[in-house]
Motif scaffolding. Structure first.
Motif, short mmCIF file in Angstrom:
data_model
loop_
_atom_site.label_atom_id
_atom_site.label_comp_id
_atom_site.label_asym_id
_atom_site.label_seq_id
_atom_site.Cartn_x
_atom_site.Cartn_y
_atom_site.Cartn_z
N LEU A 27 1.35 0.19 38.16
CA LEU A 27 2.49 -0.38 37.54
C LEU A 27 3.61 -0.29 38.44
O LEU A 27 3.89 0.70 39.28
CB LEU A 27 2.80 0.54 36.27
N ASP A 28 4.43 -1.52 38.62
CA ASP A 28 5.50 -1.45 39.53
C ASP A 28 6.51 -1.07 38.66
O ASP A 28 7.46 -1.86 37.84
CB ASP A 28 5.57 -2.99 40.14
N LEU A 29 7.18 -0.20 38.81
CA LEU A 29 8.31 0.64 37.90
C LEU A 29 9.63 -0.31 38.27
O LEU A 29 10.66 -0.43 37.16
CB LEU A 29 8.71 1.86 38.34
N ASP A 30 9.63 -1.15 39.28
CA ASP A 30 10.86 -2.11 39.33
C ASP A 30 11.09 -2.97 38.05
O ASP A 30 12.06 -3.36 37.98
CB ASP A 30 10.88 -2.71 40.49
N TYR A 32 10.24 -2.45 34.83
CA TYR A 32 10.04 -1.55 33.85
C TYR A 32 11.08 -0.85 33.48
O TYR A 32 11.71 -0.26 34.39
CB TYR A 32 8.69 -0.88 33.56
N ALA A 33 11.66 -0.98 32.08
CA ALA A 33 12.55 0.14 31.86
C ALA A 33 11.69 1.49 31.42
O ALA A 33 10.70 1.29 30.89
CB ALA A 33 13.52 -0.27 30.40
N ILE A 34 12.21 2.58 32.03
CA ILE A 34 11.30 3.67 31.62
C ILE A 34 12.24 4.60 30.70
O ILE A 34 13.43 4.71 30.63
CB ILE A 34 10.97 4.57 32.87
N ALA A 35 11.47 5.52 29.92
CA ALA A 35 12.07 6.42 28.96
C ALA A 35 11.22 7.56 28.82
O ALA A 35 10.05 7.62 28.88
CB ALA A 35 12.44 5.53 27.52
N SER A 49 15.98 9.81 26.30
CA SER A 49 16.85 9.15 27.61
C SER A 49 15.79 7.98 27.92
O SER A 49 14.91 7.88 27.88
CB SER A 49 16.95 10.36 28.74
N CYS A 50 16.67 6.96 28.82
CA CYS A 50 16.03 5.83 29.26
C CYS A 50 16.90 5.42 30.48
O CYS A 50 18.00 5.73 30.68
CB CYS A 50 15.94 4.59 28.37
N ILE A 51 16.10 4.58 31.33
CA ILE A 51 16.72 3.93 32.47
C ILE A 51 16.48 2.36 32.43
O ILE A 51 15.35 1.92 32.15
CB ILE A 51 16.16 4.28 33.77
N SER A 52 17.54 1.68 32.44
CA SER A 52 17.44 0.34 32.46
C SER A 52 16.53 -0.52 33.52
O SER A 52 17.00 0.14 34.57
CB SER A 52 18.76 -0.38 32.19
N SER A 53 15.94 -1.12 33.18
CA SER A 53 15.18 -2.00 34.54
C SER A 53 16.17 -2.84 35.25
O SER A 53 15.87 -3.37 36.49
CB SER A 53 14.11 -2.55 34.10
N GLU A 99 8.53 0.15 29.61
CA GLU A 99 8.56 -0.87 28.71
C GLU A 99 8.76 -2.09 29.49
O GLU A 99 9.74 -2.24 30.16
CB GLU A 99 9.62 -0.75 27.84
N GLY A 100 7.91 -3.07 29.39
CA GLY A 100 8.19 -4.27 30.12
C GLY A 100 8.51 -5.56 29.16
O GLY A 100 8.56 -5.32 27.89
N VAL A 101 8.31 -6.69 29.58
CA VAL A 101 8.67 -7.96 28.82
C VAL A 101 7.52 -8.07 27.67
O VAL A 101 7.71 -8.36 26.44
CB VAL A 101 8.69 -9.04 29.49
N LEU A 102 6.31 -7.72 28.31
CA LEU A 102 5.18 -8.07 27.17
C LEU A 102 4.32 -6.85 27.13
O LEU A 102 3.39 -6.80 26.17
CB LEU A 102 4.19 -9.12 27.77
N THR A 103 4.78 -5.59 27.73
CA THR A 103 3.84 -4.53 27.49
C THR A 103 4.53 -3.27 27.58
O THR A 103 5.70 -3.13 28.14
CB THR A 103 3.24 -4.38 28.96
N SER A 104 3.86 -2.30 26.66
CA SER A 104 4.70 -1.05 26.28
C SER A 104 3.44 -0.03 26.58
O SER A 104 2.64 0.01 25.90
CB SER A 104 5.33 -0.99 25.02
N ILE A 105 3.64 0.77 27.43
CA ILE A 105 2.83 1.85 27.87
C ILE A 105 3.29 3.06 27.53
O ILE A 105 4.42 3.66 27.96
CB ILE A 105 2.29 1.68 29.27
#
Length: 116
Positions: A27-30, A32-35, A49-53, A99-105
């Motif tokens: 997964l390329d974290l660039d 994806y928003a991460i939380a 907590s989260c970081i905006s992509s 969290e991506g545009v089409l995917t949540s892992i």
């Protein structure tokens, strides 16, 4: 297939610290928003907590603001949650999420228990 694996949970005394890590594969974290989320027994899962992509801005829940710090190391494909001044009410299973545009892992979760 992309995978998230948490580590670093455990038992800690009140006012102690822990650092959770979430290793990310395939997964390329660039992009994806991460939380981090958590779920205590008998309660709903809540965002911690989260970081905006888009701009790297960080957000924190009111209950952890000033005590927890989220970060990511894209080169190591790892995200972190530094937790300081822990309280018994922080006891929960902690999950990382990408969290991506089409995917949540989601990761499988790691238990954090804070004793009083």
């Amino acid at each position: 297939q992309a995978q998230l694996v948490e580590s670093g949970g455990g038992l800690v005394q009140s006012r102690g610290s822990l650092r959770l890590a979430c290793a990310v594969s395939d997964l390329d974290l660039d992009y994806y928003a991460i939380a981090w989320f958590r779920q205590a027994p008998g309660k709903e899962r809540e965002g911690v907590s989260c970081i905006s992509s888009s701009d790297g801005h960080t957000y924190y829940g009111d209950s952890v603001k000033g005590r927890f710090t989220i970060s990511r190391d894209n080169a190591k494909s790892t995200m972190y949650l530094q937790m300081n001044s822990l309280k018994p009410e922080d006891t929960a299973v902690y999950y990382c999420n990408a969290e991506g545009v089409l995917t949540s892992i989601w990761g499988q979760g790691t238990q954090v228990t804070v004793s009083s």
